[in-house]
Motif scaffolding. Structure first.
Motif, PDB file in Angstrom:
ATOM      1  N   MET A   1      -8.196  -3.950  -3.448  1.00 17.59           N
ATOM      2  CA  MET A   1      -6.967  -3.956  -2.655  1.00 17.59           C
ATOM      3  C   MET A   1      -7.208  -3.703  -1.161  1.00 17.59           C
ATOM      4  O   MET A   1      -6.874  -4.548  -0.326  1.00 17.59           O
ATOM      5  N   TYR A   2      -7.811  -2.562  -0.852  1.00 18.24           N
ATOM      6  CA  TYR A   2      -7.978  -2.244   0.575  1.00 18.24           C
ATOM      7  C   TYR A   2      -8.949  -3.179   1.292  1.00 18.24           C
ATOM      8  O   TYR A   2      -8.686  -3.556   2.449  1.00 18.24           O
ATOM      9  N   PRO A   3     -10.056  -3.610   0.663  1.00 17.96           N
ATOM     10  CA  PRO A   3     -10.903  -4.586   1.368  1.00 17.96           C
ATOM     11  C   PRO A   3     -10.135  -5.865   1.728  1.00 17.96           C
ATOM     12  O   PRO A   3     -10.313  -6.416   2.826  1.00 17.96           O
ATOM     13  N   GLU A   4      -9.265  -6.334   0.826  1.00 25.13           N
ATOM     14  CA  GLU A   4      -8.480  -7.549   1.127  1.00 25.13           C
ATOM     15  C   GLU A   4      -7.477  -7.285   2.245  1.00 25.13           C
ATOM     16  O   GLU A   4      -7.326  -8.099   3.160  1.00 25.13           O
ATOM     17  N   PHE A   5      -6.828  -6.134   2.166  1.00 22.25           N
ATOM     18  CA  PHE A   5      -5.849  -5.789   3.204  1.00 22.25           C
ATOM     19  C   PHE A   5      -6.541  -5.628   4.568  1.00 22.25           C
ATOM     20  O   PHE A   5      -6.003  -6.021   5.601  1.00 22.25           O
ATOM     21  N   LEU A   6      -7.732  -5.038   4.528  1.00 24.90           N
ATOM     22  CA  LEU A   6      -8.489  -4.841   5.777  1.00 24.90           C
ATOM     23  C   LEU A   6      -8.893  -6.182   6.388  1.00 24.90           C
ATOM     24  O   LEU A   6      -8.794  -6.374   7.614  1.00 24.90           O
ATOM     25  N   ALA A   7      -9.339  -7.087   5.530  1.00 27.87           N
ATOM     26  CA  ALA A   7      -9.762  -8.408   6.032  1.00 27.87           C
ATOM     27  C   ALA A   7      -8.593  -9.100   6.727  1.00 27.87           C
ATOM     28  O   ALA A   7      -8.756  -9.690   7.810  1.00 27.87           O
ATOM     29  N   GLN A   8      -7.417  -9.013   6.117  1.00 30.39           N
ATOM     30  CA  GLN A   8      -6.239  -9.655   6.704  1.00 30.39           C
ATOM     31  C   GLN A   8      -5.848  -8.967   8.025  1.00 30.39           C
ATOM     32  O   GLN A   8      -5.548  -9.640   9.014  1.00 30.39           O
ATOM     33  N   ALA A   9      -5.879  -7.632   8.017  1.00 31.53           N
ATOM     34  CA  ALA A   9      -5.502  -6.892   9.235  1.00 31.53           C
ATOM     35  C   ALA A   9      -6.484  -7.198  10.376  1.00 31.53           C
ATOM     36  O   ALA A   9      -6.086  -7.306  11.538  1.00 31.53           O
ATOM     37  N   ARG A  10      -7.759  -7.355  10.036  1.00 28.82           N
ATOM     38  CA  ARG A  10      -8.758  -7.705  11.061  1.00 28.82           C
ATOM     39  C   ARG A  10      -8.467  -9.090  11.616  1.00 28.82           C
ATOM     40  O   ARG A  10      -8.583  -9.327  12.820  1.00 28.82           O
TER      41      ARG A  10
ATOM     42  N   ALA B   1       0.838  -1.208   0.000  1.00 23.46           N
ATOM     43  CA  ALA B   1       0.000   0.000   0.000  1.00 23.46           C
ATOM     44  C   ALA B   1       0.870   1.255   0.000  1.00 23.46           C
ATOM     45  O   ALA B   1       0.571   2.236  -0.700  1.00 23.46           O
ATOM     46  N   PHE B   2       1.969   1.225   0.773  1.00 22.24           N
ATOM     47  CA  PHE B   2       2.881   2.370   0.824  1.00 22.24           C
ATOM     48  C   PHE B   2       3.464   2.631  -0.564  1.00 22.24           C
ATOM     49  O   PHE B   2       3.521   3.784  -1.034  1.00 22.24           O
ATOM     50  N   ASN B   3       3.851   1.552  -1.245  1.00 22.65           N
ATOM     51  CA  ASN B   3       4.410   1.668  -2.599  1.00 22.65           C
ATOM     52  C   ASN B   3       3.352   2.237  -3.553  1.00 22.65           C
ATOM     53  O   ASN B   3       3.644   3.151  -4.344  1.00 22.65           O
ATOM     54  N   GLY B   4       2.134   1.715  -3.446  1.00 19.03           N
ATOM     55  CA  GLY B   4       1.046   2.178  -4.314  1.00 19.03           C
ATOM     56  C   GLY B   4       0.721   3.645  -4.104  1.00 19.03           C
ATOM     57  O   GLY B   4       0.577   4.414  -5.069  1.00 19.03           O
ATOM     58  N   GLU B   5       0.644   4.070  -2.840  1.00 19.93           N
ATOM     59  CA  GLU B   5       0.293   5.464  -2.526  1.00 19.93           C
ATOM     60  C   GLU B   5       1.420   6.413  -2.952  1.00 19.93           C
ATOM     61  O   GLU B   5       1.160   7.511  -3.439  1.00 19.93           O
ATOM     62  N   SER B   6       2.669   5.976  -2.761  1.00 17.70           N
ATOM     63  CA  SER B   6       3.811   6.826  -3.145  1.00 17.70           C
ATOM     64  C   SER B   6       3.831   7.032  -4.648  1.00 17.70           C
ATOM     65  O   SER B   6       4.095   8.139  -5.142  1.00 17.70           O
ATOM     66  N   ASN B   7       3.542   5.965  -5.400  1.00 24.25           N
ATOM     67  CA  ASN B   7       3.496   6.075  -6.859  1.00 24.25           C
ATOM     68  C   ASN B   7       2.308   6.916  -7.310  1.00 24.25           C
ATOM     69  O   ASN B   7       2.424   7.687  -8.273  1.00 24.25           O
ATOM     70  N   ALA B   8       1.181   6.751  -6.627  1.00 32.69           N
ATOM     71  CA  ALA B   8      -0.014   7.543  -6.972  1.00 32.69           C
ATOM     72  C   ALA B   8       0.282   9.030  -6.777  1.00 32.69           C
ATOM     73  O   ALA B   8      -0.139   9.873  -7.588  1.00 32.69           O
ATOM     74  N   HIS B   9       1.008   9.362  -5.702  1.00 32.28           N
ATOM     75  CA  HIS B   9       1.386  10.756  -5.432  1.00 32.28           C
ATOM     76  C   HIS B   9       2.173  11.324  -6.623  1.00 32.28           C
ATOM     77  O   HIS B   9       1.843  12.395  -7.148  1.00 32.28           O
ATOM     78  N   ALA B  10       3.197  10.584  -7.061  1.00 36.23           N
ATOM     79  CA  ALA B  10       4.040  11.043  -8.183  1.00 36.23           C
ATOM     80  C   ALA B  10       3.220  11.127  -9.474  1.00 36.23           C
ATOM     81  O   ALA B  10       3.348  12.089 -10.242  1.00 36.23           O
ATOM     82  N   ARG B  11       2.362  10.119  -9.688  1.00 37.85           N
ATOM     83  CA  ARG B  11       1.564  10.051 -10.923  1.00 37.85           C
ATOM     84  C   ARG B  11       0.591  11.232 -11.000  1.00 37.85           C
ATOM     85  O   ARG B  11       0.468  11.891 -12.021  1.00 37.85           O
ATOM     86  N   TYR B  12      -0.075  11.534  -9.879  1.00 36.49           N
ATOM     87  CA  TYR B  12      -1.077  12.608  -9.888  1.00 36.49           C
ATOM     88  C   TYR B  12      -0.431  13.988 -10.071  1.00 36.49           C
ATOM     89  O   TYR B  12      -1.030  14.866 -10.686  1.00 36.49           O
ATOM     90  N   LEU B  13       0.780  14.137  -9.567  1.00 38.07           N
ATOM     91  CA  LEU B  13       1.467  15.425  -9.779  1.00 38.07           C
ATOM     92  C   LEU B  13       1.800  15.598 -11.267  1.00 38.07           C
ATOM     93  O   LEU B  13       1.661  16.695 -11.821  1.00 38.07           O
ATOM     94  N   ALA B  14       2.195  14.487 -11.900  1.00 36.96           N
ATOM     95  CA  ALA B  14       2.486  14.540 -13.340  1.00 36.96           C
ATOM     96  C   ALA B  14       1.192  14.792 -14.127  1.00 36.96           C
ATOM     97  O   ALA B  14       1.179  15.580 -15.085  1.00 36.96           O
ATOM     98  N   PHE B  15       0.094  14.158 -13.706  1.00 35.74           N
ATOM     99  CA  PHE B  15      -1.214  14.359 -14.357  1.00 35.74           C
ATOM    100  C   PHE B  15      -1.673  15.818 -14.184  1.00 35.74           C
ATOM    101  O   PHE B  15      -2.286  16.396 -15.090  1.00 35.74           O
ATOM    102  N   ALA B  16      -1.372  16.392 -13.034  1.00 38.05           N
ATOM    103  CA  ALA B  16      -1.770  17.782 -12.757  1.00 38.05           C
ATOM    104  C   ALA B  16      -1.040  18.729 -13.713  1.00 38.05           C
ATOM    105  O   ALA B  16      -1.640  19.669 -14.269  1.00 38.05           O
ATOM    106  N   ALA B  17       0.245  18.459 -13.918  1.00 41.24           N
ATOM    107  CA  ALA B  17       1.035  19.308 -14.834  1.00 41.24           C
ATOM    108  C   ALA B  17       0.462  19.227 -16.236  1.00 41.24           C
ATOM    109  O   ALA B  17       0.304  20.246 -16.924  1.00 41.24           O
ATOM    110  N   LYS B  18       0.098  18.016 -16.663  1.00 40.18           N
ATOM    111  CA  LYS B  18      -0.454  17.821 -18.000  1.00 40.18           C
ATOM    112  C   LYS B  18      -1.822  18.539 -18.125  1.00 40.18           C
ATOM    113  O   LYS B  18      -2.083  19.200 -19.147  1.00 40.18           O
ATOM    114  N   ALA B  19      -2.650  18.401 -17.093  1.00 43.48           N
ATOM    115  CA  ALA B  19      -3.973  19.055 -17.114  1.00 43.48           C
ATOM    116  C   ALA B  19      -3.803  20.571 -17.205  1.00 43.48           C
ATOM    117  O   ALA B  19      -4.556  21.242 -17.934  1.00 43.48           O
TER     118      ALA B  19
END
Lengths: 216, 176
Positions: A132-141, A47-65
Motif C-alpha cells: 500500500m504505502y510503496p504504491e502511494f509513495l510512488a504516486q505522490a512522488r 490511508a486515513f481510513n486504514g489507519e483509523s480502523n487500525a487504531h480501533a482494531r488494535y485497541l480491541a486486540f489490546a483488551a482481548k490480550a
C-alpha cells in the motif's frame, strides 16, 4: 592599501543583480504548471481510513490480550494503536491542506484469540509496508506532493517496525502468558514505536527523543 | 539556453549544499600548511584558512538542516534507514567538530594580537602543527559523512525531490 573607487558600486551592482536573478528564479517556480493531486488525495483518504480502523482494531486486540493474560502484548497493541492515530492525524492534516475532507468508515473489529489477532496484525502491517504505502509513495512522488510523501514515508517506516514487534511477540507468545504491562515509547510526530529509547533523535523523523511518550 | 533553473526547495537544496563544507573544510588546512611553508605571507594564508573554515562550518549547518528535511522524504528501506541514521549522526559530529575547530583556530590567530603577547616562532609552529593533527581527525569524520551520503545516493539510489522544470527540447528538433 586603499580600496579602488569602483569596488563599492560594482559590489552594489552585483548584489542587485543577484537579488534580481533570485527573484526571477522564484517567479519561474510560481509559474510552474500545477500538477494534479486527485490520485494522491484519494490515496491519503484510503490511508486515513486504514489507519483509523487500525487504531480501533488494535485497541480491541489490546483488551482481548489483557483478558487472556498477555499484559505485554496488550501494551504493544495499545502503543501501536497510538501510533496509528498519529498516522491518521498526519494524513488528515495533509488531506485538509490539499482541500479535502478526511473521512473514515470505522468497522467493528473482528476480534479473535490473541495469537490470531497478532497474525492478522502482522498481515495488515506487512501489506501496508510492502504494497500500500510503496504504491502511494510512488504516486505522490510522481505528483511532487512533498507533504504526502512525508506522511506516507513516516507511516511506511513505522508499520515496518510494528510488523517486527508483532512478529517477535508471536514467536514468543508462550513465554508472554501471564506477563505484566510493559512500557513502549511512541513518537508523537511520526508514530515510531519502540521498546528501547537507545537514541537521541527519532530514527524516522529526526526529532528529539523528547517527542516520545510512554504507552503501557 | 538562458533560462534559469528553478530555485530548489529546502530539502532539494541538500545535494547542492553538501559539497560546500566538503570542499571548503578540506581545502582550509592546505592554506595553513602553505602559511607554515612560505612564512612570508603567513598571516594572509592563515586568515584565508579561517575564512574557509567559517564558510565551511556555516555550510555544514545548512547541510545538516537540509539533510534532515531531505531524509524525511527519502524512500526508506531497512538498509537506507541504517545508512541514513549513521550519515545523520556523523553529520552532526562533523558540524560540532568543525564549530569547535573554527573557534579554536580563530583564538589561535586572534589571541596573541588581542592579548598583545605575540607567540615566538617555535611555539606558534608547534601549536599550528598540533591543530593540524586534530583537524586531520575532524577531516576523517567529514570524509566518512560524505562517504555515507555518497552511499545513500549512488549505492542505495536515494534521491532528492527537485522542483519541476520543462524538459529541454533535443537539439535535433531545434534544427528542424
Amino acid at each position: 592599501m586603499t580600496t579602488p573607487r569602483f569596488v563599492r558600486p560594482a559590489a552594489l551592482a552585483l548584489f542587485v543583480a543577484v537579488i534580481a536573478v533570485a527573484g526571477f528564479g522564484l517567479r519561474s517556480i510560481e509559474a510552474a504548471p500545477a500538477t494534479s493531486t486527485a490520485k494522491t488525495l484519494d490515496n491519503l483518504n484510503a490511508a486515513f481510513n486504514g489507519e483509523s480502523n487500525a487504531h480501533a482494531r488494535y485497541l480491541a486486540f489490546a483488551a482481548k490480550a489483557g483478558e487472556e493474560g498477555y499484559g505485554e502484548v496488550a501494551s504493544l497493541f495499545r502503543a501501536a494503536a497510538r501510533a496509528e492515530s498519529i498516522h491518521a492525524a498526519n494524513h488528515a492534516a495533509v488531506i485538509k491542506k490539499l482541500g479535502g475532507v478526511p473521512k473514515a468508515d470505522i468497522q467493528v473489529p473482528d476480534v479473535k484469540s490473541t495469537k490470531e489477532n497478532l497474525e492478522a496484525a502482522i498481515k495488515g502491517e506487512s501489506y501496508e509496508r510492502d504494497t500500500m504505502y510503496p504504491e502511494f509513495l510512488a504516486q505522490a512522488r510522481k505528483e511532487g506532493q512533498r507533504d504526502a510523501i512525508q506522511t506516507f514515508n513516516f507511516a511506511k517506516s513505522v508499520e515496518a517496525e510494528h510488523a517486527k514487534l508483532y512478529t517477535a511477540a508471536l514467536d514468543n507468545l508462550g513465554a508472554l502468558k501471564g506477563s505484566q504491562a510493559k512500557p513502549f515509547y511512541v513518537c508523537t510526530v511520526c508514530g515510531n514505536t519502540t521498546a528501547q529509547m537507545n537514541f537521541e533523535k527519532c530514527p524516522v523523523c529526526f526529532n528529539s527523543k523528547d517527542k516520545y511518550v510512554q504507552v503501557s | 539556453m538562458f533560462e534559469l533553473p528553478p530555485i530548489p526547495t529546502w530539502d532539494g537544496l541538500h545535494p547542492l549544499i553538501v559539497h560546500f563544507p566538503i570542499a571548503l573544510l578540506l581545502v582550509a588546512p592546505l592554506f595553513i600548511v602553505l602559511a607554515l611553508l612560505v612564512g612570508r605571507h603567513s598571516t594572509l594564508f592563515m586568515t584565508s584558512a579561517l575564512v574557509l573554515m567559517v564558510l565551511g562550518t556555516a555550510a555544514s549547518y545548512v547541510a545538516v538542516s537540509t539533510g534532515e528535511a531531505a531524509g524525511k522524504l527519502a524512500d526508506r528501506t531497512p538498509e537506507v534507514n541504517q545508512v541514513l541514521q549513521h550519515h545523520e549522526q556523523l553529520a552532526e559530529r562533523t558540524r560540532l567538530t568543525f564549530t569547535v575547530l573554527t573557534i579554536v583556530f580563530a583564538g589561535l590567530l586572534a589571541g596573541p594580537a588581542v592579548l598583545k603577547r605575540p607567540l615566538a616562532r617555535v611555539p606558534a609552529t608547534v601549536l599550528t602543527l598540533l591543530f593540524l593533527g586534530v583537524y586531520g581527525a575532524g577531516a576523517i569524520v567529514l570524509a566518512n559523512t560524505a562517504h555515507n551520503g555518497g552511499r545513500l545516493v549512488h549505492e542505495l539510489g536515494v534521491r532528492s525531490l527537485m522542483p519541476p522544470a520543462p524538459i529541454p527540447v533535443a537539439s535535433a528538433d531545434l534544427d528542424d
